[in-house]
Motif scaffolding. Structure first.
Motif, PDB file in Angstrom:
ATOM      1  N   TYR A 122       0.488 -28.353   3.949  1.00 46.44           N
ATOM      2  CA  TYR A 122       1.776 -28.730   4.712  1.00 46.44           C
ATOM      3  C   TYR A 122       2.900 -27.743   5.018  1.00 46.44           C
ATOM      4  O   TYR A 122       3.102 -26.609   4.362  1.00 46.44           O
ATOM      5  N   CYS A 123       3.441 -27.993   6.137  1.00 39.83           N
ATOM      6  CA  CYS A 123       4.526 -26.968   6.486  1.00 39.83           C
ATOM      7  C   CYS A 123       5.780 -26.967   5.819  1.00 39.83           C
ATOM      8  O   CYS A 123       6.302 -28.169   5.483  1.00 39.83           O
ATOM      9  N   ALA A 124       6.118 -25.917   5.272  1.00 38.19           N
ATOM     10  CA  ALA A 124       7.612 -25.864   4.290  1.00 38.19           C
ATOM     11  C   ALA A 124       8.829 -26.089   5.214  1.00 38.19           C
ATOM     12  O   ALA A 124       9.661 -26.690   4.517  1.00 38.19           O
ATOM     13  N   GLU A 125       8.808 -26.110   6.365  1.00 38.00           N
ATOM     14  CA  GLU A 125      10.059 -26.450   7.194  1.00 38.00           C
ATOM     15  C   GLU A 125      10.025 -27.785   7.465  1.00 38.00           C
ATOM     16  O   GLU A 125      11.120 -28.385   7.571  1.00 38.00           O
ATOM     17  N   GLY A 141      10.560 -28.852  -4.842  1.00 35.34           N
ATOM     18  CA  GLY A 141      10.975 -29.202  -6.063  1.00 35.34           C
ATOM     19  C   GLY A 141      10.186 -30.134  -6.904  1.00 35.34           C
ATOM     20  O   GLY A 141      10.048 -30.570  -8.191  1.00 35.34           O
ATOM     21  N   THR A 142       9.124 -30.969  -6.171  1.00 41.40           N
ATOM     22  CA  THR A 142       8.109 -31.544  -6.772  1.00 41.40           C
ATOM     23  C   THR A 142       7.108 -30.872  -7.562  1.00 41.40           C
ATOM     24  O   THR A 142       7.123 -29.622  -7.228  1.00 41.40           O
ATOM     25  N   ALA A 143       6.254 -31.295  -8.508  1.00 45.31           N
ATOM     26  CA  ALA A 143       5.066 -30.764  -9.031  1.00 45.31           C
ATOM     27  C   ALA A 143       4.140 -29.764  -8.213  1.00 45.31           C
ATOM     28  O   ALA A 143       3.671 -30.671  -7.082  1.00 45.31           O
ATOM     29  N   TYR A 195       1.951 -27.785  -0.929  1.00 48.16           N
ATOM     30  CA  TYR A 195       0.800 -28.583  -1.215  1.00 48.16           C
ATOM     31  C   TYR A 195       0.810 -29.916  -1.176  1.00 48.16           C
ATOM     32  O   TYR A 195      -0.181 -30.634  -1.194  1.00 48.16           O
ATOM     33  N   THR A 196       1.952 -30.732  -1.293  1.00 49.20           N
ATOM     34  CA  THR A 196       2.008 -31.867  -1.574  1.00 49.20           C
ATOM     35  C   THR A 196       2.588 -32.639   0.020  1.00 49.20           C
ATOM     36  O   THR A 196       2.449 -33.807   0.003  1.00 49.20           O
ATOM     37  N   GLY A 197       3.466 -32.011   0.739  1.00 48.34           N
ATOM     38  CA  GLY A 197       4.362 -32.494   1.781  1.00 48.34           C
ATOM     39  C   GLY A 197       5.644 -33.358   1.018  1.00 48.34           C
ATOM     40  O   GLY A 197       6.334 -33.658   2.043  1.00 48.34           O
ATOM     41  N   GLY A 220       7.273 -30.436   6.874  1.00 45.90           N
ATOM     42  CA  GLY A 220       6.382 -31.190   6.038  1.00 45.90           C
ATOM     43  C   GLY A 220       5.394 -32.091   6.649  1.00 45.90           C
ATOM     44  O   GLY A 220       4.573 -32.660   6.276  1.00 45.90           O
ATOM     45  N   ARG A 221       4.974 -31.413   8.106  1.00 41.86           N
ATOM     46  CA  ARG A 221       3.814 -32.053   8.796  1.00 41.86           C
ATOM     47  C   ARG A 221       2.714 -31.450   8.136  1.00 41.86           C
ATOM     48  O   ARG A 221       2.409 -30.214   7.400  1.00 41.86           O
ATOM     49  N   ARG A 222       1.494 -32.006   8.357  1.00 40.61           N
ATOM     50  CA  ARG A 222       0.330 -31.700   7.931  1.00 40.61           C
ATOM     51  C   ARG A 222      -0.460 -30.408   8.846  1.00 40.61           C
ATOM     52  O   ARG A 222      -0.083 -30.446  10.096  1.00 40.61           O
ATOM     53  N   MET A 223      -0.833 -29.203   8.193  1.00 38.67           N
ATOM     54  CA  MET A 223      -1.040 -28.118   9.107  1.00 38.67           C
ATOM     55  C   MET A 223      -2.551 -28.282   9.382  1.00 38.67           C
ATOM     56  O   MET A 223      -3.435 -28.573   8.264  1.00 38.67           O
TER      57      MET A 223
END
Length: 63
Positions: free
Chosen positions: A28-31, A12-14, A6-8, A33-36
């Protein structure tokens, strides 16, 4: 390394409130961090990462 969908930012962030209520699709991609590219449909959403492919809300419901 995993990323917050949700934040990229590193995992562990909020998580934003709307996301925690399942009102917001991942952006954002979980693997990597790129914007999807996200498409919201009446029955769910699909998100496409240029490196890791497509994720669909229907696929997540089956798990």
């Amino acid at each position: 390394m995993a990323f917050n969908v949700y934040t990229g930012e590193p995992d562990g962030t909020a998580v934003p409130t709307a996301a925690s209520l399942s009102l917001e699709p991942p952006r954002y991609c979980a693997e990597c961090g790129r914007r999807m590219i996200v498409q919201v449909r009446p029955d769910g959403w699909s998100a496409s990462c240029s490196r890791h492919g497509v994720t669909d809300s229907k696929d997540l419901d089956q798990r």
